[in-house]
Design a protein around this motif. Sequence first.
Motif, mmCIF file in Angstrom:
data_model
loop_
_atom_site.group_PDB
_atom_site.id
_atom_site.type_symbol
_atom_site.label_atom_id
_atom_site.label_comp_id
_atom_site.label_asym_id
_atom_site.label_seq_id
_atom_site.Cartn_x
_atom_site.Cartn_y
_atom_site.Cartn_z
ATOM 1 N N UNK A 1 -115.377 53.268 -54.436
ATOM 2 C CA UNK A 1 -116.531 52.950 -53.346
ATOM 3 C C UNK A 1 -116.295 51.156 -53.517
ATOM 4 N N UNK A 2 -116.414 50.282 -52.437
ATOM 5 C CA UNK A 2 -116.498 48.918 -52.430
ATOM 6 C C UNK A 2 -117.460 48.647 -51.998
ATOM 7 N N UNK A 3 -117.732 48.223 -53.281
ATOM 8 C CA UNK A 3 -119.359 47.705 -53.774
ATOM 9 C C UNK A 3 -119.909 46.710 -54.421
ATOM 10 N N UNK A 4 -121.018 45.792 -54.330
ATOM 11 C CA UNK A 4 -121.168 44.384 -55.332
ATOM 12 C C UNK A 4 -121.615 45.154 -56.669
ATOM 13 N N UNK A 5 -121.610 44.685 -57.220
ATOM 14 C CA UNK A 5 -122.196 44.706 -58.798
ATOM 15 C C UNK A 5 -123.208 43.448 -58.813
ATOM 16 N N UNK B 1 -110.573 42.448 -61.171
ATOM 17 C CA UNK B 1 -108.906 42.597 -61.543
ATOM 18 C C UNK B 1 -108.228 40.709 -61.210
ATOM 19 N N UNK B 2 -108.993 40.517 -60.057
ATOM 20 C CA UNK B 2 -108.136 38.838 -59.580
ATOM 21 C C UNK B 2 -107.017 38.592 -58.907
ATOM 22 N N UNK C 1 -121.431 38.542 -59.065
ATOM 23 C CA UNK C 1 -121.703 37.194 -58.103
ATOM 24 C C UNK C 1 -121.776 37.636 -55.957
ATOM 25 N N UNK C 2 -121.755 38.500 -56.379
ATOM 26 C CA UNK C 2 -122.071 38.810 -54.521
ATOM 27 C C UNK C 2 -120.300 39.231 -54.204
ATOM 28 N N UNK C 3 -119.156 38.997 -54.780
ATOM 29 C CA UNK C 3 -117.970 39.602 -54.696
ATOM 30 C C UNK C 3 -117.767 41.426 -55.010
ATOM 31 N N UNK C 4 -117.113 42.537 -54.342
ATOM 32 C CA UNK C 4 -117.360 43.340 -54.200
ATOM 33 C C UNK C 4 -116.176 43.581 -55.059
#
Length: 562
Positions: free
Chosen positions: A339-343, A524-525, A348-351
């Motif tokens: 599931x593609x969610x924010x942590x 991952x980046x 910092x707002x990225x998923x």
Amino acid sequence: MKKKKRTPKEFNKQKKLEKNVRRSLDIEKSFKGNNKEEGRYYEEIYYNPAKSVSGNRSDLGTKKKALGNRKGNARKRNKKDVLGLSLAGLQGLISVVFMVMLFILDMLPIGYLGIIAVILLLLLGITLATQLRKRGRRIGGKVFSLFIMILLLFTTYYIGKAKGALGEISGGSYKVDNMVVAVLVNDDAEVIDDTVAYKFGVQYTMSGDDVRSAVADINEKLGTEIQTVEYGSLSEQAQALHDGQVQAIIYNEGYTGILEEAFENYSENVKVIYQHSIKKELDNTAAQVEVKKDTFSVFISGIDVFGPIETNSRSDVNIVATINPTTHQILLTTTPRDYYVEIPGISGGQKDKLTHAGIYGVDASMRTLSQLYDTEIPFYARVNFTSLIEIVDQLGGVDVESELAFTTSPDSGLVMDVAQGTNHFNGQQALAFSRERQNIEGGDNQRGKNQQAVITGLIKKMISPAMLVNANGIINSVSGNVETNMSQDQIQDLIKDQLTQGKAWNIYSVAAAGTGDEQVCFSYGGGALYVMQPDQVSVDTIRSLIDRVENGETLEGSEIAQ
């Protein structure tokens, strides 16, 4: 007729004989006059001593010998009585210790404790009855008492072990990040001392403080400052090692799964030569929850390792159990690992993928799901592969309902055929069923449903008499493989409440839905990874179900566990 005068010698013999007779009469008295034949014999000697001197001297010796034997036997019987009563006293003492241990364990209701106390008193009464009777050797009672004492001692020992193991499982308050140094598999370095002249690839974008702590620890071990080359992401760091730009890299061991997603056969191409563990405290907001009255949620996290349960790792199983102890309603919510969610507090707002939240600790996963479903999740329970196998085996297997018929793949850990409908699994089979996603329609979504089916089967078994019989073995076997922040008192309250009420539970299962996609992930980046975009309609439905459980509703379509 004139009476014959006795000589001094005959007079002394007579006196000696009378003395012996009086002594024998005293012995006879100790037998309380039960032997009439002996009484008549001594009466005859006393009133006709001359006859006994002339004709019954040898008979007297025989009688005295028999009397001595009787006296010896009486002493032996008295010794046996003392031994039997001593055993009874010891049995009573051990029974008291056993009851004290049950009170300390504090898992059984007062009614159960009362029944056990009555049984122990009856057993002690049987022992006393066998030892106080006047006839018989009483050996059976002694054997019975020894058996009861051995049984109580063994049970008391295992109760003590269970108490200690329960303390290890409960009250989890910290997490562990393992920072590792990895080199290529064909590198000559085997230990950190072999890397003095190496260049180390590092990145401080994620877990920067932990990386700095590892660098400082390595400098101290080597007695010099290592050469470091900084990269912007984990993927760049791993690529630099592969290309030979650096000879070693430093990263959080929890990222290994991410590297395996991006680089084929990553784990086979590197070897870890050093590890630095960092222990961190967890925020515990669960202490104020009254588990017998308040509705609460538990995050059930299944981590993809066999090692120490405290180690941060990806969470492959992400189930939220919402429990209303008043209505006996349980809602099991499964969220796909991709599931593609924010942590919250991390990305910092990225998923990112939900499974990657586990790398930052179980508290990060709890915050992520709390935000997704707009609910408080005060408790967590972490289990690894080992714990699931042992719990199921201790329960004697578990019955699991499968929606589909399929054959598991080698990646599940065990190739086996699964039937549509009811399956009886041992621990290894239950794990394979829970892990399979390649050979089933629906992939990860169906795997989540299968995991719910295993948990439902476990709940059914744990509220059955099998739990009472196997509770001690389960607690001891999973120590070190299960962790929860629920306190020991809260766990004991739940168990006692279930034993007292004995009510059935309503279990309703739901799974979040989504669609497959490829997106860049915070952890991952590098390039895009496979993710699942959340279906907002299914998320809203789950939020509504949680509200209904909290408001005391019984969900229609629930499976009954009793």
